[in-house]
Enzyme design. Sequence first.
Site, PDB file in Angstrom:
ATOM      1  N   ASP A  21      -5.818   7.409  -1.453  1.00  0.00           N
ATOM      2  CA  ASP A  21      -4.543   8.054  -1.087  1.00  0.00           C
ATOM      3  C   ASP A  21      -4.681   9.578  -1.060  1.00  0.00           C
ATOM      4  O   ASP A  21      -5.487  10.156  -1.791  1.00  0.00           O
ATOM      5  CB  ASP A  21      -3.470   7.634  -2.103  1.00  0.00           C
ATOM      6  CG  ASP A  21      -2.063   7.866  -1.571  1.00  0.00           C
ATOM      7  OD1 ASP A  21      -1.916   8.119  -0.356  1.00  0.00           O
ATOM      8  OD2 ASP A  21      -1.108   7.812  -2.373  1.00  0.00           O
ATOM      9  N   HIS A  38      -7.115  11.806   7.753  1.00  0.00           N
ATOM     10  CA  HIS A  38      -7.726  10.472   7.828  1.00  0.00           C
ATOM     11  C   HIS A  38      -9.181  10.595   8.291  1.00  0.00           C
ATOM     12  O   HIS A  38     -10.064   9.938   7.757  1.00  0.00           O
ATOM     13  CB  HIS A  38      -6.945   9.572   8.781  1.00  0.00           C
ATOM     14  CG  HIS A  38      -5.532   9.315   8.337  1.00  0.00           C
ATOM     15  ND1 HIS A  38      -5.225   8.973   7.042  1.00  0.00           N
ATOM     16  CD2 HIS A  38      -4.347   9.360   9.004  1.00  0.00           C
ATOM     17  CE1 HIS A  38      -3.909   8.815   6.924  1.00  0.00           C
ATOM     18  NE2 HIS A  38      -3.356   9.050   8.102  1.00  0.00           N
ATOM     19  N   LEU A 132     -24.131  -5.425  -2.155  1.00  0.00           N
ATOM     20  CA  LEU A 132     -22.705  -5.152  -2.345  1.00  0.00           C
ATOM     21  C   LEU A 132     -21.856  -5.914  -1.319  1.00  0.00           C
ATOM     22  O   LEU A 132     -22.225  -6.004  -0.151  1.00  0.00           O
ATOM     23  CB  LEU A 132     -22.476  -3.636  -2.161  1.00  0.00           C
ATOM     24  CG  LEU A 132     -21.036  -3.148  -2.112  1.00  0.00           C
ATOM     25  CD1 LEU A 132     -20.391  -3.209  -3.491  1.00  0.00           C
ATOM     26  CD2 LEU A 132     -20.970  -1.716  -1.576  1.00  0.00           C
TER      27      LEU A 132
HETATM   28  C1  IPE Z   1      -1.170   2.960  -0.281  1.00  0.00           C
HETATM   29  O1  IPE Z   1      -0.908   4.287   0.027  1.00  0.00           O
HETATM   30  C2  IPE Z   1      -1.819   2.265   0.884  1.00  0.00           C
HETATM   31  C3  IPE Z   1      -3.168   2.686   1.212  1.00  0.00           C
HETATM   32  C4  IPE Z   1      -3.881   3.546   0.544  1.00  0.00           C
HETATM   33  C5  IPE Z   1      -3.743   2.063   2.374  1.00  0.00           C
HETATM   34  P1  IPE Z   1       0.507   4.771   0.575  1.00  0.00           P
HETATM   35  O2  IPE Z   1       0.420   6.223   0.753  1.00  0.00           O
HETATM   36  O3  IPE Z   1       0.885   3.954   1.758  1.00  0.00           O
HETATM   37  O4  IPE Z   1       1.474   4.372  -0.631  1.00  0.00           O
HETATM   38  P2  IPE Z   1       2.841   5.030  -1.116  1.00  0.00           P
HETATM   39  O5  IPE Z   1       3.734   5.092   0.093  1.00  0.00           O
HETATM   40  O6  IPE Z   1       2.523   6.387  -1.632  1.00  0.00           O
HETATM   41  O7  IPE Z   1       3.345   4.139  -2.189  1.00  0.00           O
HETATM   42  C1  IPE Z   2      -3.950   7.334   2.488  1.00  0.00           C
HETATM   43  O1  IPE Z   2      -3.490   8.622   2.707  1.00  0.00           O
HETATM   44  C2  IPE Z   2      -4.387   6.641   3.761  1.00  0.00           C
HETATM   45  C3  IPE Z   2      -3.475   5.573   4.208  1.00  0.00           C
HETATM   46  C4  IPE Z   2      -2.417   5.159   3.573  1.00  0.00           C
HETATM   47  C5  IPE Z   2      -3.802   4.928   5.460  1.00  0.00           C
HETATM   48  P1  IPE Z   2      -1.983   8.921   3.125  1.00  0.00           P
HETATM   49  O2  IPE Z   2      -1.914   8.901   4.612  1.00  0.00           O
HETATM   50  O3  IPE Z   2      -1.061   8.007   2.439  1.00  0.00           O
HETATM   51  O4  IPE Z   2      -1.825  10.412   2.604  1.00  0.00           O
HETATM   52  P2  IPE Z   2      -0.574  11.041   1.843  1.00  0.00           P
HETATM   53  O5  IPE Z   2      -0.258  10.131   0.694  1.00  0.00           O
HETATM   54  O6  IPE Z   2       0.544  11.097   2.824  1.00  0.00           O
HETATM   55  O7  IPE Z   2      -1.045  12.383   1.402  1.00  0.00           O
HETATM   56 MG    MG Z   3      -0.110   8.099   0.660  1.00  0.00          MG
END
Ligand code: IPE
Ligand code: IPE
Ligand code: MG
Length: 249
Positions: A21, A38, A132
């Site tokens: 995240d 990303h 793995l």
């Molecule tokens: C969780 O992250 C999902 C992934 C890392 C794929 P999100 O960014 O979607 O989760 P929330 O919205 O902070 O709970």
């Molecule tokens: C995690 O990073 C990747 C996915 C959920 C696909 P985020 O896109 O949720 O990044 P933040 O949380 O908005 O910083």
């Molecule tokens: Mg996120």
Amino acid sequence: MNYKEHIDIKKLPRHVAIIMDGNGRWAKKKGGIRIFGHQNGVKAVTDVVEASAELGIKYLTLYAFSTENWNRPKVEVDALMGLLISTIHKELNTLTKNNIRLLAIGNILQLPNNVRKELQKTIDITSKNTGLTLVLALSYSSRWEINNAVKNIAKDVKNNILNPDEIDEITFNKYLTTSEIPDPELLIRTSGEYRISNFLLYQLAYTELYFTDTLWPDFTKEDFYKAINDYQKRERRFGLISEQIKNQQ
Ligand code: IPE
Ligand code: IPE
Ligand code: MG
């Protein structure tokens, strides 16, 4: 501190799961758009995959796209799907070279055709690898998974394949998308969020949780080793008392 040196190879977690995240916030900090985050998260993915394979960890599950993530703006979803195809394609050689087997959990049928094809191709090619196992959670959420399991159990009961009195934890586990995968010993979540966000709710029952403020694109092998060090300092009691655990050792 050299975290890698302090890892006890005999006490490695068999399965590490990661909620990757913070890509969006990382991009914002750099003045870029979310997709830039990303793109830069891919390097952290290849680093932890490599580190896991090198250490001898048997399973690594990465939460790459949740059921709820479908509701993000279309441009972001499209970019993530594109990135998924190109990354899987580019990494095939590395997976083969490092004896890594690829698996996917989640509602794979919901993915666009071209993503599904690339994914299935790589899963097939790497299926005999014995190092793995890399599990990608794609279009995955626990509530979806549990709902799906219940639906399939109900169907099997209706068709007299399953006797309701014989449903126990072992039976239930067979209906989860993780049926072939042991429960994680360690869960890592980056970006300073302290929540599970619908990930492996059932499987995490006794998992050790590790949270770090580091945003996913900044997460390095050292950060990964640090998390494993932290895990190895903990006493996993599974409901028992400390003395009982010490007597077992
Ligand atoms: C969780 O992250 C999902 C992934 C890392 C794929 P999100 O960014 O979607 O989760 P929330 O919205 O902070 O709970
Ligand atoms: C995690 O990073 C990747 C996915 C959920 C696909 P985020 O896109 O949720 O990044 P933040 O949380 O908005 O910083
Ligand atoms: Mg996120």
